[in-house]
Scaffold this motif. Structure first.
Motif: not given
Length: 245
Positions: A184-207
């Motif tokens: 369960g802990i690993s699954l939560v970490i995977v979800v957090v890592a994946a959601l960082n991609l959304v922030l990266d997309f948004d950040f690159i688009e903003s840049g």
């Protein structure tokens, strides 16, 4: 302020301190995508070399350690000196690939087929989140950014604490075992890592919208690669826990 990314290489001041450009001197999304593919190709080349050596029964420990240390040092330099990104990101990708290839080969020797599963899942998660972001099904709101930033920081502190305690023979319960809670802990970490991609997309688009300098395309590709590598490694860990049961 452009926003906040959970990715430690992409923070809210990254583009602010670079100034604003226009025309061919400005960062674009397509340019960042092209740099990301180049970076990925170099990383895969380095990974394939240590992967091949591992299954030829050659000692790859030195390559893996060197790759991890040099990759980490280069990542720090790139993070604090974005202007060096066009020169250092390809080198970073090569050394990171050496480490990743050795790590993947080790997991593959323990659980046949696990690296292919982790690779396909990484690609699938990336494409699914990219589509969701493009369709605005997921939006990087301020609270979303802050939540992922806090979660990523908490995970980083937990891993650092685990590393330090491990030097004294102390392990954090459930973090590395294959119990249901550990999975369960690993699954939560995977979800957090994946959601960082959304922030990266948004950040690159903003840049790109803010007219960041052209060299920031390499920096954006670097930040995206950091998240993808993290996601892949966490998927390897999760799958290994599931396979060991």
């Amino acid at each position: 302020m452009i926003g906040r990314s959970g990715n430690p290489t992409l923070n809210e001041r990254t583009f602010e301190r670079t100034g604003q450009q226009s025309g061919q001197d400005a960062m674009t999304i397509n340019g960042t995508v092209n740099k990301a593919f180049i970076t990925l190709a170099i990383l895969l080349g380095g990974a394939f070399s240590t992967w091949s050596m591992y299954f030829e029964d050659r000692n790859v420990a030195s390559y893996a350690i060197t790759g991890a240390i040099v990759g980490f040092v280069l990542a720090l330099i790139i993070s604090f000196r974005p202007t060096a990104a066009p020169f250092l990101v390809p080198v970073y990708a090569l050394f990171e690939g050496l480490f990743l290839g050795a790590l993947s080969a080790n997991y593959q020797s323990l659980y046949n087929g696990i690296t292919l599963q982790a690779s396909l899942l990484t690609i699938g998660v990336f494409l699914a989140l990219l589509l969701a972001y493009k369709l605005r099904l997921i939006q990087a709101t301020r609270n979303f950014r802050l939540g992922i930033f806090a979660a990523t920081g908490g995970i980083a502190i937990m891993y650092l604490l685990s590393f330090v305690l491990g030097m004294f023979g102390v392990t954090i319960p459930y973090l590395h075992d294959n119990s249901l809670l550990g999975i369960g802990i690993s699954l939560v970490i995977v979800v957090v890592a994946a959601l960082n991609l959304v922030l990266d997309f948004d950040f690159i688009e903003s840049g790109a919208k803010q007219g960041a300098p052209k060299y920031m395309e390499w920096y954006g590709a670097f930040g995206l690669m950091v998240t993808l590598v993290w996601l892949y490694i966490e998927l390897l860990r999760l799958l290994s826990k599931l396979r060991s049961r």
